[in-house]
Motif scaffolding. Structure first.
Motif, short mmCIF file in Angstrom:
data_model
loop_
_atom_site.label_atom_id
_atom_site.label_comp_id
_atom_site.label_asym_id
_atom_site.label_seq_id
_atom_site.Cartn_x
_atom_site.Cartn_y
_atom_site.Cartn_z
N ASN A 34 -15.95 3.84 25.24
CA ASN A 34 -15.07 2.53 24.68
C ASN A 34 -14.15 2.18 24.44
O ASN A 34 -14.08 2.60 23.38
CB ASN A 34 -16.32 1.26 23.42
N GLY A 48 -10.27 0.48 23.57
CA GLY A 48 -9.57 -0.88 23.88
C GLY A 48 -8.30 -1.14 24.67
O GLY A 48 -7.87 -0.58 25.55
N ASN A 74 -11.73 6.31 21.14
CA ASN A 74 -13.09 5.97 21.09
C ASN A 74 -13.64 4.70 19.84
O ASN A 74 -14.20 5.41 19.51
CB ASN A 74 -13.50 7.24 22.28
N LYS A 75 -13.59 3.71 20.46
CA LYS A 75 -14.85 2.89 19.49
C LYS A 75 -16.27 3.50 19.13
O LYS A 75 -16.48 3.39 17.86
CB LYS A 75 -14.97 1.32 19.89
N HIS A 76 -16.87 3.94 19.60
CA HIS A 76 -17.86 4.74 19.34
C HIS A 76 -17.69 5.92 18.36
O HIS A 76 -18.92 6.23 17.78
CB HIS A 76 -18.32 5.73 20.78
N LYS A 110 -16.02 4.92 15.97
CA LYS A 110 -16.29 4.00 14.71
C LYS A 110 -14.55 4.82 13.44
O LYS A 110 -14.71 5.50 12.42
CB LYS A 110 -17.00 4.50 13.83
N GLY A 111 -13.05 4.80 14.38
CA GLY A 111 -12.13 4.92 13.90
C GLY A 111 -11.65 6.44 13.73
O GLY A 111 -10.94 6.91 13.68
N THR A 142 -17.15 11.45 22.38
CA THR A 142 -18.30 10.42 22.14
C THR A 142 -19.48 11.01 21.67
O THR A 142 -19.58 12.00 21.19
CB THR A 142 -17.55 9.75 24.06
N GLU A 188 -15.37 -7.96 23.37
CA GLU A 188 -15.18 -7.96 21.77
C GLU A 188 -15.86 -9.62 21.81
O GLU A 188 -17.01 -9.63 20.86
CB GLU A 188 -14.59 -7.87 21.06
N THR A 199 -21.00 -3.49 22.81
CA THR A 199 -20.65 -2.83 21.52
C THR A 199 -20.67 -1.59 22.14
O THR A 199 -20.71 -0.53 21.50
CB THR A 199 -21.92 -2.33 20.34
#
Length: 795
Positions: A571, A573, A632-634, A636-637, A643, A727, A732
């Motif tokens: 996931n 941006g 990768n947004k999975h 969380k920072g 992943t 978003e 999610t």
């Protein structure tokens, strides 16, 4: 492909280029040896040791296929060779005249548009099909008119101009469009300057940036050794067909899709960075911009370094001497890349900066890895003629090879003590290069800040040793008499540069360089290869491996496929580049690719790069999404090539997670933001995801070549509707995704709406980015190469 033809009962001899193919082995030289007058030979020997299998494969191909000319390694960068030697501008085939054009397998093929030759880059997948007779299809592009007026001020370079143009056009939005430059400012723009602007078309997003032929073009053709008769024929043909621009005549009124204008007098010195080519920074604002980047949260313009840590100085031992490193210190300074090394003004300008610096007693810190990689042998000749190469050598900018180096990620290792100081103290070290791309993780794993600059500025920043400097008010160093030396003291005037260009760049240099270009060198000529029209696969090879694309292929197309209850593998941006998807640089010691190599007895020092191992699908699949700076947004920072396997919550390498999904019989998709797939025309950025089991990519927008590559590999490209993204839709990436498509390709239309449904009740509409009927036919066959093979067998 020949094996696949035989397996399906076809004639494998049909697999031959139907049109003449000039294949320049665009030798990506890894800079193992620098700061040495013997660097060229040393690096070349190392390259042949590492890449012997690759080179042998290509040499075999030059014998096994008709209509194929191979220009051996060590000759230069393909785009510069094209500009100086290969391009015809107008073809004369037995008295039949027609305009030259070119399709290349590198996105910077667009450099040739500076010579008035229509050309652009495509992925290797599409190019291979085109060589075998498959027409290229495209949606008729819009044409943006870019008017140039005025004249560059004294001290400005072509790099300052192209970074300004890149920022303007990226902001305007020219993806998938042609840009045509025109206006009275063209009179003052050299051919080399035009080629610099045309070269960076991928960075501003255009299919090509075109400069029509005029008197400047003809002058360049004569300079580079094209005969007077040839040049006269080109001019006569283009004038007769109203394709020649004559500034003594009124400018014709052309209707463009949209228009932009730039007064060349407004161009100011600048760099771009620290993470994207279109993030231009005026030189006068560089110090302030750097401190903003240290403050800002992690992003394209931010590193999130705490205030209290920004000024820290770290001591390290360099060859027995105590030295210091700070945030922003330069550890790599490279004059590299086709964008600038084809331009005598900036190359000789850099040499003049080096001379002035040496005369004043300035030096470059010995731990900065400096290098000079010309795009052709002509550069060496005119630097020698000018008598200025010795000053570049004195500052550490000795020639390391002829080809792509730091810009593609082949910067080689930096000194171990420097690397340890960076890693142990989490320093944001800098690289300054005269390249065209500075995406995260591309230049070097340890340089988080990477700035694009003109060759003279590369030398200036190497002398300063940091990007944390205001060249207007702070000295660049201390001279031999103890006097402070400023930027203005070493910067040459346009007149100085023009004089040395006039006296040093001569037609005979081009003729001498290219008369022997296909003769190769002793290492290439002594390379023995097998004969025969079918390649003999070596199952033990870690460089060349039989790809799986045609295994199990039948004469009946598989038909279109939808996606049922697929997990989101990654996931993302905005601005995920092909370097994020399929890096070309070094193979990290803890990566799945490294594990694969070590299991086969390959020592770490022999890992080479992903780019060098692109002939092995096993390594490249493991290298997909292996960029160490990928977000990768999975996660969380957390930053890095991992992943989450959603059913279990395990955090795995992307390759391991993809294989786990595959073993479970589950499809996967990718969610992304805008400009997905920008950067290099890297077909592995589509091949890799296909091998990982990715069935679709849903993004806000695609870069042109990458979208085409996804289509070529049978992956469904979908775009969110305007104003929507993951978003805004509340996605999610933890959901299961279903994309329903008809089983009959005739029921699918280019650009139609498609509904995506998730398992938690969400439903949204996307645009199907199969843009032509031909692309739908490729999808029906499972990919473009399968389509071509089936059609060849039917003939």
């Amino acid at each position: 492909m020949r094996d696949a033809m035989n397996n399906l009962g076809g004639d494998s001899n049909k697999i031959n280029p139907l049109v003449p193919v000039d294949l320049v082995i665009d030798h990506s030289v890894q800079v193992d040896v620098a700061r040495s007058e013997n660097a060229v030979q040393a690096n070349m020997e190392l390259e042949f040791q590492r890449n012997k299998e690759r080179f042998a494969f290509l040499k075999w191909g030059s014998n096994a296929f008709h209509n194929m000319l191979v220009v051996p390694p060590g000759s230069g960068i393909v785009h510069q060779v094209n500009l100086e030697y290969l391009a015809r501008v107008v073809f004369n085939t037995n008295g039949l005249l027609y305009p030259d054009s070119v399709v290349g397998t590198d996105s910077h093929t667009t450099m040739i548009d500076g010579l008035g030759v229509a050309g652009w880059g495509v992925g290797g997948i599409e190019a291979e099909a085109t060589m075998l007779g498959q027409p290229m299809s495209m949606v008729l592009p819009g044409v943006v008119g870019f008017k140039l007026t005025g004249k560059l001020r004294d001290g400005m370079t072509a790099t300052d101009l192209v970074l300004t143009v890149t920022q303007m056009l990226r902001k305007h939005g020219v993806v998938g469009k042609f840009v045509e430059f025109h206006g009275e400012g063209m009179r003052e723009l050299s051919l080399a300057d035009r080629a610099t602007i045309a070269n960076m078309s991928p960075e501003y997003g255009a299919t090509m940036g075109f400069f029509p032929v005029d008197h400047v073009t003809l002058q360049y053709l004569r300079l580079t050794g094209r005969s007077d008769d040839t040049v006269s024929m080109i001019e006569a043909y283009l004038r007769a067909n109203k394709m020649f621009v004559d500034y003594s005549e009124p400018e014709s009124k052309t209707v463009y899709s949209s228009c932009l204008e730039l007064n060349l007098e407004d161009v100011e010195p600048c760099v771009s960075g620290p993470k994207r080519p279109h993030d231009r920074v005026p030189l006068k604002e560089m110090k302030a911009d750097w401190h903003s980047c240290l403050d800002n949260r992690v992003g394209f313009k931010g590193f999130a370094v705490p205030k209290e840590a920004q000024s820290k100085a770290v001591e390290f031992n360099f060859n027995g001497t105590t030295a210091q490193l700070r945030h922003g210190d330069v550890v790599i300074a490279a004059i590299t890349s086709c964008t600038n090394t084809s331009n005598p003004s900036v190359m000789l300008g850099a040499a003049l900066v080096a001379k002035k610096a040496c005369d004043l007693g300035l030096e470059v810190k010995p731990w900065i890895k400096t290098s000079l990689a010309p795009g052709s042998g002509v550069v060496t000749k005119y630097l020698a003629k000018s008598g200025l190469q010795k000053y570049l050598n004195q500052l550490g900018f000795s020639i390391v090879g002829y080809g792509c180096t730091t810009c593609i990620g082949n910067s080689g290792d930096i000194h171990e003590a420097v690397a340890s100081a960076i890693v142990d103290n989490d320093l944001v070290a800098s690289a300054v290069l005269s390249g065209n791309r500075n995406f995260e993780g591309r230049v070097h794993p340890l340089t988080r800040a990477n700035y694009l600059a003109s060759p003279p500025l590369v030398v200036a920043y190497a002398l300063a040793g940091t990007v944390d400097i205001d060249f207007e008010t702070q000295p660049i160093g201390t001279g031999k008499d103890g006097k402070q030396i400023f930027f203005r003291d070493i910067w040459p005037s346009n007149k100085e540069v023009a004089e040395v260009v006039q006296s040093s760049v001569l037609p005979d240099m081009f003729k001498a360089t290219y008369e022997a270009i296909t003769k190769g060198n002793s290492m290439w000529n002594q390379l023995s290869v097998a004969s025969g029209t079918l390649y003999e696969w070596d199952p033990k090879s870690t460089y060349i491996h039989e790809p799986p694309y045609f295994k199990g292929m039948t004469m009946s197309p598989p038909g279109p496929h939808g996606v049922k209850d697929a997990y989101c593998l990654l996931n993302f941006g905005d601005s995920i580049t092909t370097d994020h998807i399929s890096p070309a640089g070094s193979i990290h010691k803890d990566s799945p690719a490294a594990k694969y190599l070590m299991e086969r007895g390959v020592d770490r020092r022999d890992f080479n790069s992903y780019g060098s191992r692109r002939g092995n699908d096993e390594i490249m699949a493991r290298g997909t999404f292996a960029n160490i700076r990928i977000v990768n947004k999975h996660l969380k920072g957390e930053v890095g090539p991992k992943t989450v396997h959603i059913p279990t919550g395990e955090k795995l390498s992307v390759f391991d997670a993809a294989m786990k999904y595959r073993n479970e019989g589950r499809d996967t998709i990718i969610l992304a933001g805008a400009e997905y797939g920008s950067g290099s025309s890297r077909d592995w950025a589509a091949k890799g995801p296909m091998l990982l089991g990715v069935k679709a990519v849903i993004s806000k927008s695609f870069e042109r070549i990458h979208r085409s590559n996804l289509v070529g590999m049978g992956i469904i490209p979908l775009c969110f509707k305007a104003g929507e993204d993951a978003e805004t839709l509340g996605l999610t990436g933890q959901e299961l995704y279903t994309i329903e498509l008809p089983n009959n390709v005739s029921e699918i239309k280019p650009g139609q709406d498609v509904t995506v449904v998730t398992n938690n009740g969400k439903s949204f509409t996307c645009t199907l980015r199969f843009d032509t009927e031909v692309e739908l036919a490729y999808f029906d066959h499972g990919g473009i190469l399968q389509y071509v093979i089936r059609n060849l067998i039917k003939q």
